[in-house]
Every structure is written in structure tokens, then in C-alpha cells.
Design an enzyme around this catalytic site. Sequence first.
Site, mmCIF file in Angstrom:
data_model
loop_
_atom_site.group_PDB
_atom_site.id
_atom_site.type_symbol
_atom_site.label_atom_id
_atom_site.label_comp_id
_atom_site.label_asym_id
_atom_site.label_seq_id
_atom_site.Cartn_x
_atom_site.Cartn_y
_atom_site.Cartn_z
ATOM 1 N N ASN A 215 1.102 -0.578 -0.097
ATOM 2 C CA ASN A 215 0.305 0.229 0.046
ATOM 3 C C ASN A 215 1.100 1.619 -0.048
ATOM 4 O O ASN A 215 1.808 0.977 -0.016
ATOM 5 C CB ASN A 215 -0.668 -0.290 1.145
ATOM 6 C CG ASN A 215 -0.221 0.156 2.518
ATOM 7 O OD1 ASN A 215 1.137 0.502 2.762
ATOM 8 N ND2 ASN A 215 -0.618 -1.058 2.973
ATOM 9 N N PHE A 330 -3.723 2.847 14.684
ATOM 10 C CA PHE A 330 -3.890 4.667 13.803
ATOM 11 C C PHE A 330 -5.296 3.700 13.275
ATOM 12 O O PHE A 330 -5.637 2.798 12.306
ATOM 13 C CB PHE A 330 -3.132 4.396 12.627
ATOM 14 C CG PHE A 330 -2.168 5.717 13.437
ATOM 15 C CD1 PHE A 330 -1.446 5.796 14.736
ATOM 16 C CD2 PHE A 330 -1.909 6.567 13.072
ATOM 17 C CE1 PHE A 330 -1.032 6.784 15.588
ATOM 18 C CE2 PHE A 330 -1.782 7.659 13.477
ATOM 19 C CZ PHE A 330 -0.597 7.712 14.605
HETATM 20 O O1 C5P Z 1 -8.098 -2.228 10.422
HETATM 21 P P1 C5P Z 1 -7.268 -1.584 9.846
HETATM 22 O O2 C5P Z 1 -6.634 -2.065 9.126
HETATM 23 O O3 C5P Z 1 -7.912 -0.087 9.844
HETATM 24 O O4 C5P Z 1 -6.531 -1.198 11.809
HETATM 25 C C1 C5P Z 1 -5.516 -0.348 11.350
HETATM 26 C C2 C5P Z 1 -4.718 -0.038 12.806
HETATM 27 O O5 C5P Z 1 -4.360 -1.762 13.068
HETATM 28 C C3 C5P Z 1 -3.504 0.888 12.381
HETATM 29 O O6 C5P Z 1 -3.181 1.065 13.958
HETATM 30 C C4 C5P Z 1 -3.005 -0.742 11.891
HETATM 31 O O7 C5P Z 1 -1.059 -1.181 12.258
HETATM 32 C C5 C5P Z 1 -3.060 -1.984 12.817
HETATM 33 N N1 C5P Z 1 -3.344 -3.497 12.263
HETATM 34 C C6 C5P Z 1 -2.360 -4.052 12.694
HETATM 35 N N2 C5P Z 1 -2.508 -5.552 11.777
HETATM 36 C C7 C5P Z 1 -2.833 -5.873 11.047
HETATM 37 C C8 C5P Z 1 -4.048 -4.375 10.098
HETATM 38 C C9 C5P Z 1 -3.781 -3.252 11.118
HETATM 39 O O8 C5P Z 1 -1.500 -4.461 13.435
HETATM 40 N N3 C5P Z 1 -3.449 -6.687 9.706
#
Ligand code: C5P
Length: 406
Positions: A215, A330
Site C-alpha cells: 500500500n 491508527f
Molecule cells: O483495521 P485497520 O487496518 O483499519 O486498523 C488499523 C490499525 O490496526 C493500525 O493501527 C494498524 O497498524 C493496525 N493493524 C495491525 N495489523 C493488521 C492490520 C492493522 O496491527 N493486520
Amino acid sequence: MTKRVLLIVSGGIAAYKSLELVRLLRKRKIAVRAVLTDSAEKFVTPLSLGVLTEDHVYGDMFDLKEEREIGHIQLSRQADLVVVAPATANILAKMAGGIADNLATTLLLATDKPVLAVPAMNVRMWHHVATQRNLAQLRADGVHVMEPDDGEMACGEFGKGRLPEPEAIAAEIERLLALPVFDKLEPNGSLLGKHILITAGPTHEPIDPVRYIANRSSGKQGFAIAAAAARAGARVTLVAGPVHLPTPAGVDRIDVETAREMLAAVEAALPADAAIMVAAVADWRTADAADQKLKKDGSGKPAPLALVENPDILATLGRHVQRPALLIGFAAETQKIAEHAQAKLAKKGADWIIANDVSGDVMGGDANAVQIVTAAGIESWPVMPKGQVADKLIEKVAHALSARPD
Ligand code: C5P
């Protein structure tokens, strides 16, 4: 390494003393780049400053050609210390209010470097409640302010407000430059003795040896938070996805590629007092990354790409036996920002969610507008440079950790 000072000269009768200051700094092997405000140019000429600094002198005549060669953001960041000497009551007021209406004040707002202000003005202006209020604000913001001297003023009055002798200013600059951590120290609390764990950047999920899913995360916000935490005295572990950013001073960096590697590095770094999960982790990875490069088979059909969900690192920490006392996630959203963040708070077991609107050019950009969503409610911060978001967030983290028993 040669230390570098960006000297902003604002308009006042004491501006002529900036020439002597530059001479003394050069004698100390400190490089100086000067910026003159319009009114300062009435007291000293760009030519004389240019001769002494042996550099181009920037002014409000800063034209587009120069901007292309050295942008104002870059100009504000290339120094180790920004010095405003003399600092008039006017420029101090603008600094305290965050006004950027000429090159000098724009640089002061854009810089992520420590700032020293050396005020010089009429005694009544110095003692005016507005000036004193602005000075208190600047000090609270982490600006170093030198006390002016007492004595006879150019206007014939007597009292406080004279620019300190250039020798004293040069000594103060030298002192600040020599401090190991002379950046704005976290003013309302410290993270000394705390371990802060941060993830940043994207993850790359291989499709085959040459392709991957990723991304647009640049890692800038996470790296800025790591730098701010280190400046506040914390031990910082930064687990970084693939990004091209230098490691901030005082930060332990662990480079990873995939979400699963990031999770392993995060768990290995526990225990931590606070974890700030800024990384934009890929939600999915290929079920089976191919060992060899995938080839077109001539049928016109794309290669099948089966995806599986990646582990959620934040949610894993949320229910971990070694869950950090403060867990921050975040949420990059393009719509219904606060609403989604609130849902995420519960779903991930986090204490705070920092919601940011990425519908603009936040990804890869230098500014960010965030909302802090906690059980107590929502705090909205104005658009700020990512460095400033980081400083403010770390200040809040320090407060929260000092309010909790160890
Ligand atoms: O669900 P989403 O991706 O929007 O959530 C964002 C948050 O979750 C961020 O703090 C991101 O670093 C964390 N995250 C994570 N592992 C994932 C997906 C998101 O730690 N696989």
C-alpha cells in the site's frame, strides 16, 4: 560534522549586531545561513550578511526560481538550530500565534528543529502583557528564549530589552548545539525509563519472487513518532516495513517485510509500556507465494491469486498476556472517520485510535489531520506537520503513562 544554524534576522535597530554574531559563529566553525525579513533589510544589507555567511541570503524576495532549487520546507530543516536574533515583539507574537505571512515566519512554522529566540525591543514593549504572554507560550512550546539585557535603549529609554551581546548569544548557540539531545524536550512529562514499541510503514506480501502486494504508506508518521519518543527519553523499538527513511537518533530499528514478520518482531520486543501501531499492514497476503516468477500462459486469463487474511498485530496485542499498559492504533479512513475509529477501538482492544482522513494526500505527504478517539470521547487536532502530530501525541502518551502505576 559542521553544525549549522539558520539565522533569522527580524527588523529592529539591533539587527546590525547580527553581523558580529555571524562573525563569531563562523569563528567557532559553525555554518550560518541567513534569512532577512523585509524590515531587517532596512538595517542590514543582504550583501554584508552574504559576505560574512559566505552563502546566499534569503529574504522575502524569495522567488519561484529559488523555491524550485531549495524549497522553504527544506530550508527550514537543513539547520541543526534555528536562531531568531534579534527577535522583535512582532515576530515573537507571530511565532506564538503560528502565523506564517513571510518567509521567516513560514520557516519557523515549518521547521522541525529546535528554535532559539533572542528578543530585542523597547522596554515597554518587553514588559507589555501581550509580549510576556507570547513569551510564556513560546517557552511552553519548547522554544528557547534568551533574556534581554538591561541598559540604555536606542530610543533613549532605559531598562530591559536590549539584545544581549553577540558574544553571549554565540555562547548560548554553542551550548545548545553541544547538548546531546537539544531538541524540544517533551515539556509536560518524560518518557525516561519507558519502553515504547512502534510499527511503521507498509508491509510487502510476496506474490512471487518479483511481485508483491503493498500500500502507499510512506512510514513518515510512524518514524516521526519514534523520533519524538526517543527525544522524550524513551527506549524505542521501531519495527519498520520496507521504507526509505533514515533511522531516527536513539531508536532501535528492526526491518521487516511481511505482516507475519512484523508480528513476530513486535511480540519479540515485548514487554513495552506503550505500543503505537502506525504501520499500514496489508490485510491480505497470497495463500501461497510462488517460488518462481508467474508467467502469462497465453490463454489471456490472469494467474489466479488466492488471498488469505493476515494476522492483526494490534488486535493480537489487545488480548496479549503482555499487553502494553497503553495500546494505540491508527485508523486510515476515507469516510465516516470517527465512527469507524470508535468501532475499531472495541474490535481491537486498543485504548486510543488515532483516526486520520487519508482521502487527501496524507499518504506520503508531510501533514496530517487526526482525531484521537478514546473511551472518554473524541479530540480533533488541526492539520499539522507529521512531526508536530508526533510531538503532541508523545506528550499525551507521557501524561497517560505517568498517570498509571508502573
Ligand atoms: O483495521 P485497520 O487496518 O483499519 O486498523 C488499523 C490499525 O490496526 C493500525 O493501527 C494498524 O497498524 C493496525 N493493524 C495491525 N495489523 C493488521 C492490520 C492493522 O496491527 N493486520
